[in-house]
Design a protein around this motif. Structure first.
Motif, PDB file in Angstrom:
ATOM      1  N   THR A  33     -11.170  -8.711 -10.794  1.00  0.00           N
ATOM      2  CA  THR A  33     -10.387  -7.540 -11.191  1.00  0.00           C
ATOM      3  C   THR A  33      -9.215  -7.400 -10.239  1.00  0.00           C
ATOM      4  O   THR A  33      -9.368  -7.558  -9.026  1.00  0.00           O
ATOM      5  CB  THR A  33     -11.271  -6.291 -11.137  1.00  0.00           C
ATOM      6  N   ARG A  51      -7.030  -3.721 -13.718  1.00  0.00           N
ATOM      7  CA  ARG A  51      -7.360  -4.403 -14.973  1.00  0.00           C
ATOM      8  C   ARG A  51      -8.387  -5.490 -14.703  1.00  0.00           C
ATOM      9  O   ARG A  51      -8.296  -6.216 -13.734  1.00  0.00           O
ATOM     10  CB  ARG A  51      -6.120  -5.008 -15.617  1.00  0.00           C
ATOM     11  N   SER A  54     -10.602 -10.170 -17.994  1.00  0.00           N
ATOM     12  CA  SER A  54     -10.395 -10.427 -19.421  1.00  0.00           C
ATOM     13  C   SER A  54      -9.302  -9.561 -20.018  1.00  0.00           C
ATOM     14  O   SER A  54      -8.804  -9.843 -21.096  1.00  0.00           O
ATOM     15  CB  SER A  54     -11.699 -10.164 -20.180  1.00  0.00           C
ATOM     16  N   GLY A  55      -8.965  -8.490 -19.322  1.00  0.00           N
ATOM     17  CA  GLY A  55      -7.993  -7.553 -19.869  1.00  0.00           C
ATOM     18  C   GLY A  55      -8.604  -6.510 -20.778  1.00  0.00           C
ATOM     19  O   GLY A  55      -7.899  -5.639 -21.289  1.00  0.00           O
ATOM     20  N   THR A  58      -8.688  -1.557 -18.683  1.00  0.00           N
ATOM     21  CA  THR A  58      -7.566  -1.170 -17.831  1.00  0.00           C
ATOM     22  C   THR A  58      -7.682   0.321 -17.556  1.00  0.00           C
ATOM     23  O   THR A  58      -7.899   1.109 -18.481  1.00  0.00           O
ATOM     24  CB  THR A  58      -6.217  -1.463 -18.493  1.00  0.00           C
ATOM     25  N   SER A  71       0.097  -5.193 -15.869  1.00  0.00           N
ATOM     26  CA  SER A  71      -0.111  -6.382 -16.684  1.00  0.00           C
ATOM     27  C   SER A  71      -0.453  -7.541 -15.757  1.00  0.00           C
ATOM     28  O   SER A  71      -0.184  -7.493 -14.553  1.00  0.00           O
ATOM     29  CB  SER A  71       1.135  -6.708 -17.514  1.00  0.00           C
ATOM     30  N   ARG A  72      -1.056  -8.548 -16.311  1.00  0.00           N
ATOM     31  CA  ARG A  72      -1.409  -9.700 -15.482  1.00  0.00           C
ATOM     32  C   ARG A  72      -1.260 -10.972 -16.285  1.00  0.00           C
ATOM     33  O   ARG A  72      -1.478 -10.987 -17.501  1.00  0.00           O
ATOM     34  CB  ARG A  72      -2.822  -9.568 -14.904  1.00  0.00           C
ATOM     35  N   ASN A  74      -2.879 -14.453 -15.973  1.00  0.00           N
ATOM     36  CA  ASN A  74      -3.917 -15.211 -15.273  1.00  0.00           C
ATOM     37  C   ASN A  74      -3.496 -16.656 -15.017  1.00  0.00           C
ATOM     38  O   ASN A  74      -3.905 -17.252 -14.011  1.00  0.00           O
ATOM     39  CB  ASN A  74      -5.222 -15.186 -16.055  1.00  0.00           C
TER      40      ASN A  74
END
Length: 124
Positions: A33, A51, A54-55, A58, A71-72, A74
């Motif tokens: 996370t 987040r 896996s998203g 959030t 936002s990310r 990966n």
């Protein structure tokens, strides 16, 4: 060795926007996370947003909900914090944090790794 490096802080007028970035390295072999916290002078570090890997989950602090977006990516091991409608009370050092194998949490001590922080100053 795990390293989190924040960037994108600066001075902005109230109502303006900034985007913070956090580049992570060394976070291999697990799902983690990612979160943002902030600490204003004389105050405790506080949760901003997080987040899950896996998203699917959030979470935002009430104080930033509707104004900030996490936002990310990966694939790039990078997480972002888009900050809008900034207020003077958003002024703080913003920290990126990572929690291995754990779910989203707002507790500072639940996070295993921290960046060095980036200063955000919002002028009135």
């Amino acid at each position: 060795q795990v390293q989190l490096v924040e960037s994108g802080g600066g001075l902005v007028q109230a109502g303006g926007s900034l985007r913070l970035s956090c580049a992570a390295s060394g976070l291999t072999g697990g799902r983690y996370t990612m979160a943002w916290f902030r600490q204003a002078p004389g105050k405790e570090r506080e949760f901003v947003a997080a987040r899950s890997w896996s998203g699917a989950s959030t979470t935002y602090a009430d104080s930033v909900k509707g104004r900030f977006t996490l936002s990310r990516d990966n694939a790039k091991n990078t997480v972002y914090l888009q900050m809008g409608s900034l207020k003077p009370e958003d002024t703080a050092v913003y920290y990126c944090a990572a929690r291995l194998w754990g779910s989203v949490t707002v507790v500072v001590s639940d996070y295993n790794y921290w960046g060095q922080g980036t200063q955000v100053t919002v002028s009135s």
